[in-house]
Motif scaffolding. Structure first.
Motif, PDB file in Angstrom:
ATOM      1  N   TRP A 189       7.350 -14.590   9.045  1.00 25.49           N
ATOM      2  CA  TRP A 189       7.374 -13.296   9.718  1.00 25.49           C
ATOM      3  C   TRP A 189       7.027 -12.162   8.756  1.00 25.49           C
ATOM      4  CZ3 TRP A 189       7.336 -13.884  14.724  1.00 25.49           C
ATOM      5  CH2 TRP A 189       7.938 -15.018  15.283  1.00 25.49           C
ATOM      6  N   VAL A 190       7.392 -12.309   7.482  1.00 22.19           N
ATOM      7  CA  VAL A 190       7.012 -11.312   6.470  1.00 22.19           C
ATOM      8  C   VAL A 190       5.492 -11.261   6.343  1.00 22.19           C
ATOM      9  CG1 VAL A 190       7.113 -10.723   4.016  1.00 22.19           C
ATOM     10  CG2 VAL A 190       9.177 -11.513   5.177  1.00 22.19           C
ATOM     11  N   VAL A 191       4.854 -12.440   6.302  1.00 25.96           N
ATOM     12  CA  VAL A 191       3.391 -12.479   6.205  1.00 25.96           C
ATOM     13  C   VAL A 191       2.771 -11.874   7.460  1.00 25.96           C
ATOM     14  CG1 VAL A 191       1.366 -13.923   5.855  1.00 25.96           C
ATOM     15  CG2 VAL A 191       3.515 -14.563   4.790  1.00 25.96           C
ATOM     16  N   LEU A 192       3.312 -12.229   8.616  1.00 26.03           N
ATOM     17  CA  LEU A 192       2.781 -11.682   9.870  1.00 26.03           C
ATOM     18  C   LEU A 192       2.920 -10.165   9.902  1.00 26.03           C
ATOM     19  CD1 LEU A 192       1.521 -12.123  12.610  1.00 26.03           C
ATOM     20  CD2 LEU A 192       3.794 -12.687  13.529  1.00 26.03           C
ATOM     21  N   LEU A 193       4.026  -9.657   9.399  1.00 23.71           N
ATOM     22  CA  LEU A 193       4.204  -8.196   9.325  1.00 23.71           C
ATOM     23  C   LEU A 193       3.108  -7.575   8.470  1.00 23.71           C
ATOM     24  CD1 LEU A 193       6.474  -6.116  10.226  1.00 23.71           C
ATOM     25  CD2 LEU A 193       7.341  -6.323   7.896  1.00 23.71           C
ATOM     26  N   GLY A 194       2.797  -8.214   7.326  1.00 24.74           N
ATOM     27  CA  GLY A 194       1.734  -7.706   6.457  1.00 24.74           C
ATOM     28  C   GLY A 194       0.380  -7.734   7.136  1.00 24.74           C
ATOM     29  N   ILE A 195       0.108  -8.772   7.905  1.00 26.94           N
ATOM     30  CA  ILE A 195      -1.167  -8.870   8.619  1.00 26.94           C
ATOM     31  C   ILE A 195      -1.280  -7.760   9.657  1.00 26.94           C
ATOM     32  CG2 ILE A 195      -2.491 -10.290  10.247  1.00 26.94           C
ATOM     33  CD1 ILE A 195      -1.287 -12.747   8.787  1.00 26.94           C
ATOM     34  N   LEU A 196      -0.222  -7.554  10.431  1.00 26.63           N
ATOM     35  CA  LEU A 196      -0.249  -6.522  11.466  1.00 26.63           C
ATOM     36  C   LEU A 196      -0.404  -5.131  10.859  1.00 26.63           C
ATOM     37  CD1 LEU A 196       2.521  -7.874  13.876  1.00 26.63           C
ATOM     38  CD2 LEU A 196       0.033  -8.024  14.146  1.00 26.63           C
ATOM     39  N   ARG A 197       0.217  -4.925   9.702  1.00 22.25           N
ATOM     40  CA  ARG A 197       0.038  -3.643   9.015  1.00 22.25           C
ATOM     41  C   ARG A 197      -1.412  -3.475   8.568  1.00 22.25           C
ATOM     42  NH1 ARG A 197       1.372  -2.318   2.847  1.00 22.25           N
ATOM     43  NH2 ARG A 197       0.363  -0.279   2.842  1.00 22.25           N
ATOM     44  N   LEU A 198      -1.987  -4.538   8.012  1.00 21.00           N
ATOM     45  CA  LEU A 198      -3.357  -4.461   7.501  1.00 21.00           C
ATOM     46  C   LEU A 198      -4.356  -4.133   8.605  1.00 21.00           C
ATOM     47  CD1 LEU A 198      -5.246  -4.838   5.053  1.00 21.00           C
ATOM     48  CD2 LEU A 198      -5.380  -7.261   5.637  1.00 21.00           C
ATOM     49  N   ILE A 199      -4.151  -4.698   9.783  1.00 19.74           N
ATOM     50  CA  ILE A 199      -5.104  -4.457  10.881  1.00 19.74           C
ATOM     51  C   ILE A 199      -4.732  -3.210  11.694  1.00 19.74           C
ATOM     52  CG2 ILE A 199      -5.666  -6.910  11.017  1.00 19.74           C
ATOM     53  CD1 ILE A 199      -4.014  -7.097  13.554  1.00 19.74           C
TER      54      ILE A 199
ATOM     55  N   TYR B  49       3.676   1.293   6.393  1.00 16.90           N
ATOM     56  CA  TYR B  49       3.130   1.321   7.765  1.00 16.90           C
ATOM     57  C   TYR B  49       3.507   2.626   8.464  1.00 16.90           C
ATOM     58  CZ  TYR B  49       2.599   0.090  12.714  1.00 16.90           C
ATOM     59  OH  TYR B  49       2.245   0.081  14.060  1.00 16.90           O
ATOM     60  N   LEU B  50       4.720   3.108   8.225  1.00 16.21           N
ATOM     61  CA  LEU B  50       5.214   4.324   8.882  1.00 16.21           C
ATOM     62  C   LEU B  50       4.817   5.602   8.154  1.00 16.21           C
ATOM     63  CD1 LEU B  50       8.784   3.049   9.828  1.00 16.21           C
ATOM     64  CD2 LEU B  50       6.882   3.472  11.401  1.00 16.21           C
ATOM     65  N   SER B  51       3.991   5.488   7.117  1.00 17.65           N
ATOM     66  CA  SER B  51       3.572   6.667   6.355  1.00 17.65           C
ATOM     67  C   SER B  51       2.505   7.447   7.101  1.00 17.65           C
ATOM     68  CB  SER B  51       3.024   6.232   4.997  1.00 17.65           C
ATOM     69  OG  SER B  51       1.777   5.574   5.156  1.00 17.65           O
ATOM     70  N   PRO B  52       2.295   8.711   6.733  1.00 22.86           N
ATOM     71  CA  PRO B  52       1.248   9.516   7.378  1.00 22.86           C
ATOM     72  C   PRO B  52      -0.149   8.942   7.178  1.00 22.86           C
ATOM     73  CG  PRO B  52       2.762  10.904   6.137  1.00 22.86           C
ATOM     74  CD  PRO B  52       3.092   9.491   5.770  1.00 22.86           C
ATOM     75  N   GLU B  53      -0.359   8.180   6.093  1.00 19.72           N
ATOM     76  CA  GLU B  53      -1.679   7.609   5.821  1.00 19.72           C
ATOM     77  C   GLU B  53      -2.010   6.436   6.745  1.00 19.72           C
ATOM     78  OE1 GLU B  53      -0.334   9.884   2.475  1.00 19.72           O
ATOM     79  OE2 GLU B  53       0.590   8.114   3.404  1.00 19.72           O
ATOM     80  N   GLU B  54      -0.985   5.849   7.352  1.00 13.15           N
ATOM     81  CA  GLU B  54      -1.238   4.673   8.183  1.00 13.15           C
ATOM     82  C   GLU B  54      -0.901   4.981   9.643  1.00 13.15           C
ATOM     83  OE1 GLU B  54      -0.116   0.887   6.517  1.00 13.15           O
ATOM     84  OE2 GLU B  54      -0.536   1.559   4.465  1.00 13.15           O
ATOM     85  N   ARG B  55       0.087   4.317  10.211  1.00  8.74           N
ATOM     86  CA  ARG B  55       0.328   4.447  11.652  1.00  8.74           C
ATOM     87  C   ARG B  55       1.514   5.333  11.985  1.00  8.74           C
ATOM     88  NH1 ARG B  55      -3.288   2.758  15.397  1.00  8.74           N
ATOM     89  NH2 ARG B  55      -1.614   1.997  16.746  1.00  8.74           N
TER      90      ARG B  55
END
Length: 314
Positions: A132-142, A173-179
């Motif tokens: 699930w940690v890896v999946l979280l990283g993938i979802l953040r990347l995309i 992920y929650l930063s202004p630079e991302e989503r």
């Protein structure tokens, strides 16, 4: 580390494994020049290293992250998966290697396929947060939507409430630079601060956020960048620095796998706040193990660390 030991040391070094000696030996094997037929030996070493962590999810996550980075340039992950197609460890390792490659490239060729592999690994390893940690990283990347990402976040934290890697992924992920936005990131940090124990693997998240904010201000340039030190005098920054200084430098207090990485963040933050002398105990605990980030924000990390360590220790 005593002054005498420090004087005898060879100087600051960047060791991805930090103080995990067994992990370091295997990592060096993975990054050494290839020898025909060596992949089988390397796979055996990785399997043993992961199996011995048992249910220490913090140590296991750290080892997977370091080994995946080391194996990313090679075909080792694919070789392991072909050798043991039903192994949950082999599945999650290959997925993590693909995530590492995606981070380096800025994109993943087939993120959804790798995400499906993470879910298969989760079925094979139902108690393990790593898939699930890896999946979280993938979802953040995309740049996936929060409706897709938050259920995965809950899968991680239901298994490992203070998983360091997952908390850092959510922070960015929650930063202004991302989503996200500044307010969504602050809301997340408030929730973490209200519950995180002072020795938990996620205890460094708030300081990481402050260093991110520092770097963001410098990148914008202008008057704000010239006055960036003022950020370290506001209530939030002072509270985070003082809380860390009250606990982290105590020998044996931080026992999680990436503790030295967070000590590097604290040392850097104290330098930026104009308080390097207060970091003497922190630099002493770090010894010679330097993390590239955040020291690389100001130039060569080894040179920056060495300079400020000498200042702090007098």
């Amino acid at each position: 580390m005593s002054i005498l030991r420090r004087l005898r040391a060879s100087g600051p070094r960047m060791l991805p494994e930090l103080d995990d000696v067994k992990l370091g030996r295997v990592r060096r094997q993975l990054t050494s020049a290839g020898i025909p037929g060596q992949s089988g030996i390397q796979i055996d070493q990785i399997e043993r290293l992961l199996q011995e962590t048992g249910a220490d999810w913090d140590r296991r996550t750290h080892r997977l992250a370091v080994l995946a980075e080391a194996a990313a340039p090679s075909g080792l992950a694919r070789a392991w998966r072909m050798r043991r197609p039903h192994s949950g460890d082999a599945m999650v390792f290959e997925a993590w290697v693909e995530l590492v490659r995606g981070r380096h490239d800025g994109r993943m060729a087939d993120a959804r396929s790798v995400a499906a592999d993470c879910r298969r690994a989760a079925e094979a390893l139902p108690e393990d947060p790593a898939p699930w940690v890896v999946l979280l990283g993938i979802l953040r990347l995309i740049g996936a939507d929060t409706r897709e990402l938050f259920p995965v976040w809950h899968e991680v934290t239901s298994r490992d409430p203070w998983n360091r890697e997952a908390h850092l992924q959510m922070l960015r992920y929650l930063s202004p630079e991302e989503r996200g936005s500044r307010s969504s990131q602050l809301e997340f940090l408030d929730a973490v601060r209200s519950g995180v124990p002072s020795d938990a693997p996620a205890v460094g998240v708030e300081l990481t956020a402050l260093v991110d904010e520092h770097a963001r201000t410098l990148a914008r340039g202008g008057v704000e960048a010239l006055l960036v030190r003022r950020q370290w005098t506001n209530h939030r920054a002072l509270r985070a620095l003082d809380a860390a200084l009250a606990h982290w430098p105590r020998a044996g207090h931080l026992r999680y796998a990436a503790a030295q990485a967070d000590l590097n963040v604290l040392a850097y933050a104290l330098v930026q706040a104009g308080r390097p002398r207060e970091g003497a105990g922190v630099f002493d605990l770090i010894g010679d193990t330097v993390t590239p980030w955040p020291w690389s924000l100001d130039g060569d990390p080894l040179r920056q660390f060495g300079y400020w360590q000498a200042k702090a220790l007098g």
